[in-house]
Design a protein around this motif. Structure first.
Motif, PDB file in Angstrom:
ATOM      1  N   GLN A 191      -4.097 -17.658 -35.175  1.00  0.00           N
ATOM      2  CA  GLN A 191      -5.134 -17.800 -36.190  1.00  0.00           C
ATOM      3  C   GLN A 191      -5.903 -16.487 -36.245  1.00  0.00           C
ATOM      4  O   GLN A 191      -5.524 -15.526 -35.590  1.00  0.00           O
ATOM      5  N   ASN A 192      -6.987 -16.470 -36.970  1.00  0.00           N
ATOM      6  CA  ASN A 192      -7.733 -15.218 -37.116  1.00  0.00           C
ATOM      7  C   ASN A 192      -8.812 -15.066 -36.065  1.00  0.00           C
ATOM      8  O   ASN A 192      -9.768 -14.319 -36.260  1.00  0.00           O
ATOM      9  N   LEU A 193      -8.680 -15.770 -34.947  1.00  0.00           N
ATOM     10  CA  LEU A 193      -9.645 -15.637 -33.868  1.00  0.00           C
ATOM     11  C   LEU A 193      -9.020 -14.846 -32.718  1.00  0.00           C
ATOM     12  O   LEU A 193      -7.800 -14.830 -32.554  1.00  0.00           O
ATOM     13  N   SER A 194      -9.871 -14.220 -31.915  1.00  0.00           N
ATOM     14  CA  SER A 194      -9.411 -13.516 -30.727  1.00  0.00           C
ATOM     15  C   SER A 194     -10.410 -13.762 -29.614  1.00  0.00           C
ATOM     16  O   SER A 194     -11.548 -14.200 -29.862  1.00  0.00           O
ATOM     17  N   ALA A 195      -9.991 -13.522 -28.392  1.00  0.00           N
ATOM     18  CA  ALA A 195     -10.876 -13.715 -27.249  1.00  0.00           C
ATOM     19  C   ALA A 195     -10.762 -12.513 -26.327  1.00  0.00           C
ATOM     20  O   ALA A 195      -9.735 -11.838 -26.288  1.00  0.00           O
ATOM     21  N   SER A 196     -11.834 -12.269 -25.608  1.00  0.00           N
ATOM     22  CA  SER A 196     -11.826 -11.187 -24.628  1.00  0.00           C
ATOM     23  C   SER A 196     -12.614 -11.614 -23.401  1.00  0.00           C
ATOM     24  O   SER A 196     -13.511 -12.469 -23.480  1.00  0.00           O
ATOM     25  N   ARG A 197     -12.254 -11.020 -22.283  1.00  0.00           N
ATOM     26  CA  ARG A 197     -12.950 -11.302 -21.024  1.00  0.00           C
ATOM     27  C   ARG A 197     -13.268  -9.955 -20.376  1.00  0.00           C
ATOM     28  O   ARG A 197     -12.513  -9.460 -19.546  1.00  0.00           O
ATOM     29  N   PRO A 198     -14.392  -9.365 -20.771  1.00  0.00           N
ATOM     30  CA  PRO A 198     -14.729  -8.030 -20.267  1.00  0.00           C
ATOM     31  C   PRO A 198     -15.245  -8.025 -18.831  1.00  0.00           C
ATOM     32  O   PRO A 198     -15.142  -7.012 -18.148  1.00  0.00           O
TER      33      PRO A 198
ATOM     34  N   GLY B 138      -8.226 -14.370 -15.540  1.00  0.00           N
ATOM     35  CA  GLY B 138      -8.826 -13.200 -14.914  1.00  0.00           C
ATOM     36  C   GLY B 138      -9.283 -12.194 -15.958  1.00  0.00           C
ATOM     37  O   GLY B 138      -8.971 -12.332 -17.151  1.00  0.00           O
ATOM     38  N   ILE B 139      -9.992 -11.166 -15.519  1.00  0.00           N
ATOM     39  CA  ILE B 139     -10.502 -10.128 -16.421  1.00  0.00           C
ATOM     40  C   ILE B 139      -9.355  -9.516 -17.221  1.00  0.00           C
ATOM     41  O   ILE B 139      -8.341  -9.108 -16.647  1.00  0.00           O
ATOM     42  N   GLY B 140      -9.524  -9.476 -18.529  1.00  0.00           N
ATOM     43  CA  GLY B 140      -8.523  -8.873 -19.396  1.00  0.00           C
ATOM     44  C   GLY B 140      -7.268  -9.690 -19.610  1.00  0.00           C
ATOM     45  O   GLY B 140      -6.371  -9.276 -20.339  1.00  0.00           O
ATOM     46  N   GLN B 141      -7.184 -10.870 -18.989  1.00  0.00           N
ATOM     47  CA  GLN B 141      -5.990 -11.717 -19.122  1.00  0.00           C
ATOM     48  C   GLN B 141      -6.308 -12.879 -20.053  1.00  0.00           C
ATOM     49  O   GLN B 141      -7.078 -13.774 -19.691  1.00  0.00           O
TER      50      GLN B 141
END
Lengths: 112, 115
Positions: B62-69, B52-55
């Motif tokens: 690792q040096n990666l990140s993810a987002s769900r705006p 879901g959004i923000g989850q």
């Protein structure tokens, strides 16, 4: 705990049959099969849920033996279009953990 | 019908540069979203998934990140790329049910080369 696929690679002539196996050391709830052409996205083939069911799609079918924690993909009368890398993805539970664990892949090459 | 888009298709970046890969899904709502990485000749490694959004759930530190705006938008980012970040990045979506019985549909992928 990545499932183990065998064989790693297989070469066939058109019209020959092949079997690809996927084994897990953990109890499985489901097995998903995908095919990937070089440089492309994996394409879904079929899902098998626990219960020992067998599914078929054209000349491609699969079985799932939950007691043995393994699944097999059967390709009969192979066509040139069957070439690619086949992956199994295993699901371990009915809760929404959001995860499938994929095997390392089996490369299938069908020659004329 | 549902469609999944990824861009860019190909990216060449120097070591230490930032990264932003975008994935959007059309034709469905409240999907589960996934980021995978595939090294050359290797299998699919799950990096992140979102229900879901923000989850966001991270699978590999690792040096990666993810987002769900937004509901149907999933972004993969890095502040400083490493050589080992090179690979084929695939976004996938599925229905809201458990991963065990929901089919995952993959986008066309982004081929990243870090030099």
């Amino acid at each position: 705990q990545q499932p183990v696929q065998s064989p790693q690679a297989v070469i066939l002539r058109e019209g020959e049959d092949a079997v690809i196996n996927c084994s897990s050391s953990k109890a499985l709830y489901s097995v998903h099969w995908y095919r990937q052409k070089h440089g492309e996205a994996p394409i879904f083939l079929m899902i098998l849920l626990k219960g020992g069911e067998q599914k078929g799609h054209d000349k491609i079918s699969a079985s799932f033996n939950e007691k043995k924690q393994q699944s097999s993909l059967y390709l009969t009368a192979s066509q040139l279009s069957y070439s690619g890398t086949y992956f199994c993805g295993t699901g371990r539970g009915s809760s929404n953990t959001g995860k499938l664990i994929f095997g390392q892949g089996t490369t299938l090459q069908v020659k004329p | 019908s549902q469609t999944i888009h990824q861009w860019p298709a190909t990216l060449v970046q120097p070591v230490g540069s930032p990264l932003s890969l975008e994935c959007t899904v059309e034709g469905t709502s409240n999907p589960n979203l996934y980021w995978y990485r595939q090294a050359a000749g290797r299998g699919l490694q799950l990096l992140f998934y979102s229900v879901g959004i923000g989850q966001i759930s991270s699978e590999v530190p690792q040096n990666l990140s993810a987002s769900r705006p937004q509901d149907r938008q999933f972004i993969l980012s890095s502040k400083k790329l490493l050589l080992s970040d090179s690979g084929f990045y695939l976004c996938a979506w599925s229905g809201q049910g458990p991963a065990s019985w929901e089919t995952q549909y993959f986008g066309p992928g982004t081929r990243l080369l870090v030099l």
